[in-house]
Structure formats: structure tokens, C-alpha cells
Design a protein around this motif. Structure first.
Motif, short mmCIF file in Angstrom:
data_model
loop_
_atom_site.label_atom_id
_atom_site.label_comp_id
_atom_site.label_asym_id
_atom_site.label_seq_id
_atom_site.Cartn_x
_atom_site.Cartn_y
_atom_site.Cartn_z
N ASN A 1 -9.09 -76.01 53.32
CA ASN A 1 -8.38 -75.94 52.03
C ASN A 1 -9.29 -75.99 50.81
OD1 ASN A 1 -6.77 -77.20 49.62
ND2 ASN A 1 -5.32 -76.01 50.82
N LEU A 2 -10.13 -77.01 50.69
CA LEU A 2 -11.06 -77.16 49.55
C LEU A 2 -10.37 -77.47 48.22
CD1 LEU A 2 -13.64 -74.26 50.16
CD2 LEU A 2 -13.80 -76.64 50.84
N ASN B 1 -4.27 -80.96 55.95
CA ASN B 1 -2.87 -80.78 55.56
C ASN B 1 -1.97 -81.75 56.31
OD1 ASN B 1 -2.63 -77.97 53.91
ND2 ASN B 1 -4.33 -77.96 55.34
N SER C 1 -8.28 -66.90 48.59
CA SER C 1 -9.19 -66.96 47.45
C SER C 1 -8.59 -66.19 46.28
CB SER C 1 -10.55 -66.36 47.81
OG SER C 1 -11.38 -66.41 46.65
N SER D 1 -15.91 -60.91 50.36
CA SER D 1 -16.88 -61.39 51.36
C SER D 1 -16.18 -62.05 52.56
CB SER D 1 -17.91 -62.33 50.73
OG SER D 1 -17.34 -63.61 50.55
N TYR E 1 5.82 -71.46 48.54
CA TYR E 1 4.63 -71.21 47.72
C TYR E 1 5.00 -70.61 46.36
CZ TYR E 1 2.14 -71.27 52.26
OH TYR E 1 1.66 -71.58 53.50
N LYS F 1 7.91 -67.43 55.29
CA LYS F 1 8.35 -68.60 56.07
C LYS F 1 9.64 -69.22 55.54
CE LYS F 1 3.41 -69.49 56.52
NZ LYS F 1 2.78 -69.30 55.22
N SER G 1 -5.67 -72.73 56.51
CA SER G 1 -6.75 -73.55 55.91
C SER G 1 -8.06 -73.40 56.70
CB SER G 1 -6.35 -75.02 55.82
OG SER G 1 -5.18 -75.18 55.05
N PRO G 2 -8.51 -72.17 56.92
CA PRO G 2 -9.72 -72.00 57.74
C PRO G 2 -10.98 -72.58 57.10
CG PRO G 2 -9.12 -69.93 56.69
CD PRO G 2 -8.00 -70.88 56.43
N TRP H 1 7.98 -75.60 58.79
CA TRP H 1 7.77 -76.94 59.36
C TRP H 1 8.96 -77.28 60.25
CZ3 TRP H 1 3.72 -80.42 58.60
CH2 TRP H 1 2.77 -80.04 57.65
N PRO I 1 -7.90 -66.84 55.27
CA PRO I 1 -8.61 -67.37 54.10
C PRO I 1 -7.84 -67.06 52.81
CG PRO I 1 -9.61 -65.32 54.84
CD PRO I 1 -8.57 -65.68 55.87
P1 NDP Z 1 -8.48 -72.24 52.63
O1 NDP Z 1 -8.98 -73.07 53.76
O2 NDP Z 1 -8.33 -70.79 52.79
O3 NDP Z 1 -9.39 -72.57 51.37
C1 NDP Z 1 -9.11 -72.04 50.12
C2 NDP Z 1 -10.14 -72.59 49.15
O4 NDP Z 1 -11.43 -72.13 49.54
C3 NDP Z 1 -9.93 -72.18 47.73
O5 NDP Z 1 -10.26 -73.29 46.94
C4 NDP Z 1 -10.92 -71.04 47.55
O6 NDP Z 1 -11.37 -70.97 46.22
C5 NDP Z 1 -12.06 -71.47 48.45
N1 NDP Z 1 -12.80 -70.35 49.01
C6 NDP Z 1 -12.30 -69.16 49.44
N2 NDP Z 1 -13.29 -68.40 49.93
C7 NDP Z 1 -14.44 -69.10 49.81
C8 NDP Z 1 -15.77 -68.83 50.14
N3 NDP Z 1 -16.13 -67.68 50.71
N4 NDP Z 1 -16.70 -69.78 49.87
C9 NDP Z 1 -16.35 -70.94 49.30
N5 NDP Z 1 -15.08 -71.26 48.98
C10 NDP Z 1 -14.13 -70.35 49.23
O7 NDP Z 1 -7.10 -72.89 52.13
P2 NDP Z 1 -5.56 -72.77 52.27
O8 NDP Z 1 -5.07 -74.13 52.56
O9 NDP Z 1 -5.05 -72.04 51.11
O10 NDP Z 1 -5.28 -71.92 53.60
C11 NDP Z 1 -5.23 -70.53 53.62
C12 NDP Z 1 -3.82 -70.00 53.74
O11 NDP Z 1 -3.17 -70.47 54.91
C13 NDP Z 1 -2.88 -70.45 52.61
O12 NDP Z 1 -3.16 -69.81 51.39
C14 NDP Z 1 -1.54 -70.15 53.22
O13 NDP Z 1 -1.26 -68.77 53.13
C15 NDP Z 1 -1.77 -70.60 54.67
N6 NDP Z 1 -1.37 -72.01 54.87
C16 NDP Z 1 -0.27 -72.26 55.68
C17 NDP Z 1 0.18 -73.54 55.89
C18 NDP Z 1 1.36 -73.80 56.77
O14 NDP Z 1 1.91 -74.91 56.72
N7 NDP Z 1 1.78 -72.84 57.56
C19 NDP Z 1 -0.48 -74.70 55.25
C20 NDP Z 1 -1.66 -74.36 54.48
C21 NDP Z 1 -2.06 -73.06 54.32
P3 NDP Z 1 -10.92 -69.83 45.16
O15 NDP Z 1 -9.49 -69.49 45.43
O16 NDP Z 1 -11.11 -70.52 43.86
O17 NDP Z 1 -11.84 -68.67 45.38
#
Ligand code: NDP
Length: 329
Positions: A226-227, A312, A278, A286, A48, A73, A222-223, A107, A276
Motif C-alpha cells: 500500500n505505502l 490492510n 499509482s 514502469s 472506492y 466489487k 496492495s502488491p 469483504w 499496482p
Molecule cells: P499498492 O500496494 O499498489 O501501493 C500503492 C502506493 O505505492 C501508492 O502510494 C503509489 O504512489 C506507490 N507506488 C506505485 N508505484 C510505485 C513504484 N513503482 N515505486 C514506488 N512507489 C510506488 O496499494 P493499494 O493498496 O492501492 O493496492 C493496489 C490496488 O489493489 C488498489 O488500488 C485496489 O484496486 C486493490 N485493493 C483491493 C483491496 C480489497 O480489499 N480487495 C484492498 C486494497 C487494495 P503514487 O500513487 O503516489 O504513485
């Protein structure tokens, strides 16, 4: 009191952690904000490029290091057993920390050794050759599952990290059922955590239940699905967003919570942790309110919206096609 879960090491992991993938330049401020808001679990990874930001953010927060659970990781180019400890040391140097609470194999894919994070050969990921495993494994692997055995070698090198004190717990991410079974059967230390994509549109009940039986804690990445535009559209959910899912919105009304908070509570209600991400202060705060329990009736409603959408899915890009049996079927 924020929920915490006990790992098979005896340590506790906060149920809501903070993700730091993407928006690299904003992560230092985001991490500091998150810790200020109450997060005590930060998830980063070598790939990352956010380890330094996480270290700075933790420092900025003024909260003692020991009060925060840090996960990082091992990336795919450092799977050779001789590279594992130095890879962790590189991460620790950037984090400016003496240890991580959890070190995950990111991975189960071994790429070419070296400093290139994305080594390529003829446009495809350059895989590490099988000679990194010992003779017995090498012979066996020629007829069955070479990558799994390679992973067992990498994982065995990770086991040794525990003795150094530089990693308090070890685990894996993105493994399938057969890989998990091999790790459990062939290695000495049962992974403390398996970090997988999991959310109300990809529920993986059979697979997570298998982990529960084996004492392996499940963390949802990615709870929110991701978005991020490059991943979330990709012919999967189209333009729909999990945080706008009507069933989650409706359930949220009863608890005066948003759909995003319900998506997190769905993970917490199963005894899992969730990550999550953000960069937006109001959302950072929140999302912590996703730490509550849903009723069995609401869990049953969410069970109906399992679309099995994976955001993903890196099977092509990662040079392996391993998602077929992730649900343990
Ligand atoms: P998430 O599912 O957490 O989604 C993140 C997105 O959601 C961002 O665009 C964010 O926007 C938006 N968001 C956050 N909170 C809200 C909310 N309350 N309402 C609406 N939109 C919201 O994505 P990730 O894929 O980043 O997953 C989370 C974490 O998991 C990663 O950051 C990483 O640490 C881990 N991960 C691990 C992986 C692995 O292979 N082990 C692969 C993928 C993720 P904004 O930031 O603009 O607020």
C-alpha cells in the motif's frame, strides 16, 4: 506480449492490472494514462468512489470497452440477496458500461442494509441480522459460523448475475480458508478469482496453493504493501517500505529492474495477477515492466523475506477478526 491468465470461466485476465483505490480525484487521468501505457485490466470498487472515473478514463483512452478487463466489487451494505443485482446495476451506471468482466464480494461481512456505506451502531459497524438467510441456514447458523452462511446467501445471489450477462465472472475478496471451503462446497459456481493482500512480506503460500488446486485464480492487492501513510505505518512495518526491501533491490539488479517491478514479478511468476496502484505517470508506466518471470533461485531468496506483515488488516474496523487462519494453518 503482456501475460494473461485463464480463469475457470475460460476468459483471460491480464497478469498486471491497475488499482484505483485512493486519490479519487486523480483516477480519471490515471486510468486514461494506464490504458495508454498498455494496461488492459482495471480494478475498482463501489466503496472506492472511483467507478465513474474508471468509466471516464476508459472512454477517454479510445480503446474499445471489450478490450479491457473491468473488475468492480459489491460493498458490505448490499449483501442482502435482494440488493445484489441492483448494487451491480448502480456500479454499471457509474461505469457507464453494460457489464463487468468480474464482480467480487469485497469483504465477507454483511453490514446493515441501506445506502450508508459505513453504518455504525454504538461506534461499531452495524452488522446485518441473520434473518437474511433462509430458515434452514438460520437454524444451523445459530450453532455455527453465521457469517459464512450469510455469505453463501450473498454469493448465491451473485451466481444469478451470470445469467443476466451483467457480470461475466464472479469471485470474492478477503475470505479466509474456511469461508473459501464453504463457498466451494455449498455453492454451484466456484469463484473465478479470490483477491487478497499478497506481496513478498505476506506470501500466503499454503493458501494460494489451495486456490490453485481448486482452479481459483489469485489476484494480489496492495502488491507494494500500500505505502499510504494511514495504512502502511500502523505498527506493522514501521517506516520501512516494501519497495526499498534490500533483497528485492539486489534481485532487481540482475534483471535491470526496480524492487517494485520485482515485487510484481514475484506475483506474476506464480501465475497470479497483481494490481499496482499509482497516480504518477512514470510509475504507472514502469510498473508494467513487472511483467516478467523470476528464476527459481530468486523466488527462493524472496521466500526468505516473508515477514507476514498485513497492511490492510481491517479486523477491528470491519467488526470481525478473521485473519488468524488466512495462511491455511
Ligand atoms: P499498492 O500496494 O499498489 O501501493 C500503492 C502506493 O505505492 C501508492 O502510494 C503509489 O504512489 C506507490 N507506488 C506505485 N508505484 C510505485 C513504484 N513503482 N515505486 C514506488 N512507489 C510506488 O496499494 P493499494 O493498496 O492501492 O493496492 C493496489 C490496488 O489493489 C488498489 O488500488 C485496489 O484496486 C486493490 N485493493 C483491493 C483491496 C480489497 O480489499 N480487495 C484492498 C486494497 C487494495 P503514487 O500513487 O503516489 O504513485
Amino acid at each position: 506480449m503482456p501475460t494473461r491468465w485463464k480463469l475457470n470461466t475460460g476468459a483471460e485476465i491480464p497478469a498486471i492490472g491497475f488499482g484505483t483505490w485512493q486519490d479519487q480525484s486523480e483516477q480519471e487521468a490515471a486510468v486514461a494514462e494506464a490504458i495508454k501505457a498498455g494496461y488492459r485490466h482495471i480494478d475498482t470498487a463501489r466503496v472506492y468512489g472511483t467507478e465513474e472515473a474508471v468509466g471516464n478514463g476508459v472512454k477517454k483512452s479510445g480503446i474499445p470497452r471489450n478490450d479491457i478487463f473491468i473488475t468492480t466489487k459489491l460493498w458490505n451494505n448490499k449483501h442482502h440477496p435482494d440488493d445484489v443485482e441492483s448494487a451491480l446495476q448502480q456500479s454499471l451506471n457509474d461505469l457507464k458500461m453494460d457489464y463487468v468482466d468480474l464482480y467480487l464480494m469485497h469483504w465477507p461481512v454483511a453490514w446493515k442494509r441501506g445506502e450508508d456505506l459505513f453504518p455504525k451502531e454504538n461506534g461499531k459497524p452495524a452488522m446485518e441480522s441473520i434473518d437474511i438467510v433462509d430458515v434452514w441456514c438460520h437454524l444451523r447458523s445459530r450453532v455455527m459460523m453465521p457469517r459464512v452462511l450469510t455469505k453463501a446467501q450473498t454469493y448465491k445471489a451473485m451466481e444469478k448475475l451470470l445469467k443476466t450477462g451483467k457480470a461475466k465472472a464472479i469471485g470474492v475478496s478477503n475470505c479466509d480458508q474456511s469461508e473459501m471451503m464453504r463457498l466451494v462446497n455449498e455453492c454451484t459456481i466456484v469463484p473465478a478469482v479470490h483477491q487478497i493482500e499478497c506481496h513478498p512480506w505476506l506470501q500466503q503460500h499454503d493458501f494460494t496453493e489451495w486456490h490453485r488446486k481448486h482452479g481459483i485464480h489469485v489476484t494480489h492487492y496492495s502488491p507494494f504493501g500500500n505505502l499510504n501513510t494511514i495504512y502502511s505505518a500502523k505498527g506493522k512495518g514501521g517506516t520501512e517500505k516494501l519497495v526499498e526491501e534490500p533483497v528485492l533491490i539486489e534481485i532487481g539488479r540482475q534483471y535491470e529492474r526496480t524492487a517494485a517491478q520485482v515485487a510484481l514479478a514475484w506475483g506474476v511468476s506464480q501465475g497470479h495477477s497483481v494490481l499496482p496502484k499509482s497516480k504518477t505517470p512514470a510509475r504507472i508506466r514502469s510498473n508494467l515492466d513487472g511483467d516478467f518471470k523470476l528464476s527459481p533461485e530468486d523466488m527462493a531468496k524472496i521466500a526468505q523475506i516473508n515477514r507476514k506483515i498485513r497492511f490492510n488488516d481491517s479486523s477491528g474496523e470491519f467488526g470481525r477478526d478473521f485473519f488468524v487462519d488466512l495462511e491455511g494453518k
